[in-house]
Design an enzyme around this catalytic site. Structure first.
Site, PDB file in Angstrom:
ATOM      1  N   LYS A 158       0.887  -1.170   0.000  1.00 46.33           N
ATOM      2  CA  LYS A 158       0.000   0.000   0.000  1.00 46.33           C
ATOM      3  C   LYS A 158       0.922   1.217   0.000  1.00 46.33           C
ATOM      4  O   LYS A 158       1.424   1.653   1.031  1.00 46.33           O
ATOM      5  CB  LYS A 158      -0.888  -0.002   1.252  1.00 46.33           C
ATOM      6  N   GLY A 173       6.826   5.495   8.100  1.00 43.81           N
ATOM      7  CA  GLY A 173       5.972   6.686   8.115  1.00 43.81           C
ATOM      8  C   GLY A 173       6.152   7.425   9.423  1.00 43.81           C
ATOM      9  O   GLY A 173       7.203   7.336  10.068  1.00 43.81           O
ATOM     10  N   SER A 174       5.127   8.127   9.827  1.00 44.94           N
ATOM     11  CA  SER A 174       5.242   8.990  11.004  1.00 44.94           C
ATOM     12  C   SER A 174       5.039   8.209  12.310  1.00 44.94           C
ATOM     13  O   SER A 174       4.459   7.116  12.308  1.00 44.94           O
ATOM     14  CB  SER A 174       4.193  10.099  10.922  1.00 44.94           C
ATOM     15  N   GLY A 223       2.580   5.142  13.058  1.00 38.87           N
ATOM     16  CA  GLY A 223       3.275   3.944  13.533  1.00 38.87           C
ATOM     17  C   GLY A 223       2.646   3.391  14.807  1.00 38.87           C
ATOM     18  O   GLY A 223       2.514   2.176  14.983  1.00 38.87           O
ATOM     19  N   GLU A 268       9.623   1.927  10.881  1.00 34.31           N
ATOM     20  CA  GLU A 268      10.685   2.919  10.609  1.00 34.31           C
ATOM     21  C   GLU A 268       9.998   4.274  10.636  1.00 34.31           C
ATOM     22  O   GLU A 268       9.243   4.610   9.720  1.00 34.31           O
ATOM     23  CB  GLU A 268      11.294   2.682   9.216  1.00 34.31           C
ATOM     24  N   CYS A 311      13.591  11.495   6.501  1.00 33.46           N
ATOM     25  CA  CYS A 311      13.536  11.114   7.907  1.00 33.46           C
ATOM     26  C   CYS A 311      14.860  11.415   8.586  1.00 33.46           C
ATOM     27  O   CYS A 311      14.922  11.588   9.794  1.00 33.46           O
ATOM     28  CB  CYS A 311      13.183   9.646   8.047  1.00 33.46           C
ATOM     29  N   GLN A 335       0.980  19.860   3.935  1.00 38.33           N
ATOM     30  CA  GLN A 335       2.333  19.870   4.485  1.00 38.33           C
ATOM     31  C   GLN A 335       2.916  21.285   4.445  1.00 38.33           C
ATOM     32  O   GLN A 335       3.600  21.714   5.377  1.00 38.33           O
ATOM     33  CB  GLN A 335       3.186  18.870   3.700  1.00 38.33           C
ATOM     34  N   GLU A 390       9.257  16.947  14.629  1.00 44.31           N
ATOM     35  CA  GLU A 390       9.662  16.770  13.231  1.00 44.31           C
ATOM     36  C   GLU A 390       8.821  17.702  12.356  1.00 44.31           C
ATOM     37  O   GLU A 390       7.593  17.586  12.326  1.00 44.31           O
ATOM     38  CB  GLU A 390       9.442  15.314  12.810  1.00 44.31           C
TER      39      GLU A 390
HETATM   40  P1  NAD Z   1       2.365   8.806   7.265  1.00 43.51           P
HETATM   41  O1  NAD Z   1       2.542   8.105   8.554  1.00 43.51           O
HETATM   42  O2  NAD Z   1       1.333   9.857   7.166  1.00 43.51           O
HETATM   43  O3  NAD Z   1       2.023   7.772   6.101  1.00 43.51           O
HETATM   44  C1  NAD Z   1       2.866   6.679   5.804  1.00 43.51           C
HETATM   45  C2  NAD Z   1       2.032   5.592   5.147  1.00 43.51           C
HETATM   46  O4  NAD Z   1       1.097   5.093   6.097  1.00 43.51           O
HETATM   47  C3  NAD Z   1       1.212   6.067   3.943  1.00 43.51           C
HETATM   48  O5  NAD Z   1       1.191   5.056   2.967  1.00 43.51           O
HETATM   49  C4  NAD Z   1      -0.176   6.238   4.542  1.00 43.51           C
HETATM   50  O6  NAD Z   1      -1.210   6.096   3.611  1.00 43.51           O
HETATM   51  C5  NAD Z   1      -0.200   5.094   5.542  1.00 43.51           C
HETATM   52  N1  NAD Z   1      -1.159   5.252   6.636  1.00 43.51           N
HETATM   53  C6  NAD Z   1      -1.667   6.389   7.156  1.00 43.51           C
HETATM   54  N2  NAD Z   1      -2.540   6.108   8.149  1.00 43.51           N
HETATM   55  C7  NAD Z   1      -2.589   4.756   8.259  1.00 43.51           C
HETATM   56  C8  NAD Z   1      -3.297   3.859   9.110  1.00 43.51           C
HETATM   57  N3  NAD Z   1      -4.146   4.294  10.036  1.00 43.51           N
HETATM   58  N4  NAD Z   1      -3.083   2.539   8.962  1.00 43.51           N
HETATM   59  C9  NAD Z   1      -2.218   2.087   8.037  1.00 43.51           C
HETATM   60  N5  NAD Z   1      -1.528   2.885   7.196  1.00 43.51           N
HETATM   61  C10 NAD Z   1      -1.704   4.213   7.306  1.00 43.51           C
HETATM   62  O7  NAD Z   1       3.803   9.380   6.869  1.00 43.51           O
HETATM   63  P2  NAD Z   1       4.195  10.239   5.568  1.00 43.51           P
HETATM   64  O8  NAD Z   1       3.726  11.629   5.766  1.00 43.51           O
HETATM   65  O9  NAD Z   1       3.803   9.529   4.322  1.00 43.51           O
HETATM   66  O10 NAD Z   1       5.783  10.171   5.649  1.00 43.51           O
HETATM   67  C11 NAD Z   1       6.526  11.036   6.423  1.00 43.51           C
HETATM   68  C12 NAD Z   1       6.989  10.359   7.690  1.00 43.51           C
HETATM   69  O11 NAD Z   1       7.717   9.181   7.367  1.00 43.51           O
HETATM   70  C13 NAD Z   1       7.956  11.210   8.481  1.00 43.51           C
HETATM   71  O12 NAD Z   1       7.654  11.105   9.851  1.00 43.51           O
HETATM   72  C14 NAD Z   1       9.313  10.589   8.186  1.00 43.51           C
HETATM   73  O13 NAD Z   1      10.289  10.817   9.154  1.00 43.51           O
HETATM   74  C15 NAD Z   1       8.939   9.144   8.090  1.00 43.51           C
HETATM   75  N6  NAD Z   1       9.962   8.396   7.368  1.00 43.51           N
HETATM   76  C16 NAD Z   1      10.735   7.511   8.083  1.00 43.51           C
HETATM   77  C17 NAD Z   1      11.743   6.800   7.439  1.00 43.51           C
HETATM   78  C18 NAD Z   1      12.594   5.816   8.201  1.00 43.51           C
HETATM   79  O14 NAD Z   1      13.129   4.928   7.583  1.00 43.51           O
HETATM   80  N7  NAD Z   1      12.736   5.941   9.513  1.00 43.51           N
HETATM   81  C19 NAD Z   1      11.945   6.983   6.073  1.00 43.51           C
HETATM   82  C20 NAD Z   1      11.155   7.880   5.390  1.00 43.51           C
HETATM   83  C21 NAD Z   1      10.139   8.581   6.052  1.00 43.51           C
END
Ligand code: NAD
Length: 500
Positions: free
Chosen positions: A180, A233-234, A238, A255, A289, A336, A390
């Protein structure tokens, strides 16, 4: 598989066939440098689409897990070669869909190519162990086995690299995948999976379900036939993902975010540190990130570092990343953009000095997209929100300190622990810092961005839940151990009891 036209309406990829969302809903992916440019129209999937994708993956899993590791590796290697052949087209698509400047988009694709080649090598390298048994005429050994159907949920900021970090090792280990991808970069994710299909990956081994996190993403996480979730993701998302996985006793690899810091000590090469800060803070418009979103500077280097950084950052050119003269592209979307700007207001309210930027850029062609001026705050205290939270945009903060120990304390003072860096020319200081910094990644005399795939990637504290992607131990994340005992003594032998 036919390459899909960039402006075409695209379906979910389920069992090797493109399918619209069962409910008929769609969403658009738009170019962040020109929001009138629609990159593609995608299915807005719900749990029924996820059900179909998981069923296709389950069907494909049995054949795939029995496929020899080297044969699986050959497909991964071929996919990497196809990504290499398509690198320029993929990079241009990425700049259009995600906004990062073209040189960085090429790097994103290159990371996937590197990952594919690295993982393919494991096809003949996935060793188990053979160890002596405590009993006579008994053999003891281990082998890896896949989890089954696994779910991968990815963000938009590395739209090809991050899917590759998860999908290549997942299928190398014999799992079947439902991906996804982020709603802002669906076409990049599809292009990556197309390379696998074109390399001969059997239908259903990797399926793609497009849509929003709370709908398709949540349905994937809570699906009873999905054995493991790999999420990037965030922290906020997470936590939600982790709660569901915890309740269902699923493996869950997270992550998450970062609030990374570059420490500049008095003895540092200041110009080198400014080079690193510019790249680390404003590369990918700060949307990494690992972005260098805090600059912790010792008093003796502070004035020179601050004036040079502000001077040089003021010359960074904003614009469409396809233009080779542009240094900083747009941010991903309007939400954003507003969020980043709200942190400028927060910083001012907290008493930090706005030294540069702090504005949405709207002149000329910039008005068509989501552009934020590179922003630098000075006089920031470690506890301020702009130093703790962040922001995920081109905003960085300078935190003055008076000693190395204070610098390390400040660096370790957030909820995150992804990437920390120190600029120093003193060997003893460097090694001391390596020991004292509490993060998954430490750089000396380089910024906080720039990870290479042959080392583990991930962070401490709330950056994750203790897992690492990439690196030499990557298969540990994507497979389970099976321990095997073969007793050829012909009699009952009781462990811990019949030993001599
Ligand atoms: P996000 O958490 O909003 O979304 C990430 C993914 O999760 C998307 O595909 C989104 O559709 C999905 N998602 C959202 N809500 C969900 C739910 N309730 N259940 C399941 N999936 C869901 O993050 P973003 O805005 O896409 O990305 C930015 C974040 O990602 C930042 O916090 C950044 O630091 C982090 N990031 C971390 C790494 C790492 O490896 N540590 C790498 C890149 C980005």
């Amino acid at each position: 598989m036919a390459v899909v036209d960039a402006t075409l309406e695209v379906g979910n990829l389920i069992g090797g066939a493109f399918q619209p969302a069962r409910a008929g809903r769609t969403f658009e992916s738009r170019n962040p440098a020109d929001s009138g440019d629609v990159v593609g129209v995608f299915p807005r999937s719900d749990n029924t689409d996820v059900d179909a994708a998981v069923a296709a993956a389950r069907d494909a899993f049995e054949g795939w897990r029995r496929t020899p590791w080297p044969s699986r590796a050959a497909i991964i290697l071929r996919a990497s070669e196809l990504l290499e052949e398509r690198k320029e087209a993929l990079a241009q698509l990425m700049t259009r869909e995600m906004g990062k400047v073209l040189t960085e988009a090429r790097g994103d694709v290159q990371e996937a190519i590197d990952m594919g080649k690295f993982i393919a090598g494991l096809g003949r390298h996935a060793f188990g162990e053979t160890v002596p048994s405590e009993l006579r005429d008994k053999w003891a050994m281990t082998m890896r086995q896949p989890f089954g159907v696994v779910g991968c949920i990815t963000p938009w900021n590395f739209p090809i690299a991050i899917p590759s970090w998860k999908i290549f090792p997942a299928i190398m280990a014999g799992n079947a995948v439902v991906l996804k991808p982020a709603e802002d970069t669906p076409l990049c994710a599809l292009r990556f999976v197309e390379a696998l299909a074109d390399a001969g990956l059997p239908a259903g081994v990797v399926n793609v379900v497009f849509g929003f996190g709370e709908e398709a993403g949540a349905a994937l996480v809570s699906h009873p036939d999905v054995a493991a979730i790999y999420f990037t993701g965030s922290v906020e998302t997470g936590r939600i993902v982790s709660e569901t996985c915890g309740r269902m006793l699923k493996k869950c690899s997270l992550e998450l975010g970062g609030k990374n810091a570059i420490v500049v000590l008095d003895d540092a090469d200041v110009e080198l540190a400014v080079d690193g800060a510019l790249w680390g803070a404003f590369g990918t418009a700060g949307q990494r990130c690992t972005a260098s979103s805090r600059l912790i500077v010792e008093q003796g280097a502070l004035d020179r570092f601050t004036s040079r950084l502000v001077e040089r950052a003021s010359h960074l050119r904003l614009g469409d990343g396809l233009d080779a003269k542009v240094d900083v592209g747009p941010v991903i979307n309007e939400t954003q953009l507003k969020r980043i700007h709200s942190y400028t207001e927060i910083g001012k309210g907290e008493g930090a000095s706005l030294l540069l930027g702090g504005e949405i850029a709207t002149e000329g062609a910039l008005a068509k997209g989501w552009f934020y001026r590179p922003t630098v705050f000075g006089g920031v205290k470690p506890a301020m929100r702009i130093a703790q939270e962040e922001i995920f945009g081109p905003t960085t903060v300078i935190i003055p300190v008076t000693s190395m120990e204070d610098a390390i304390t400040a660096a370790n003072s957030t909820q995150y622990g992804l990437s920390l860096s120190v600029y120093t020319n003193d060997l003893r200081t460097a090694f001391h810092a390596i020991n004292e910094l509490h993060s998954g990644i430490v750089y000396i005399n380089a910024p906080t961005i720039g990870a290479e795939i042959q080392l583990p990637f991930g962070g401490t504290r709330n950056t994750g839940n203790g897992h690492r992607e990439a690196g030499g131990h990557v298969l540990d994340e994507f497979s389970e151990w099976k321990s095997i005992y073969i007793d050829y003594s012909g009699r009952l032998q009781r462990a811990q009891i019949d030993t001599e």
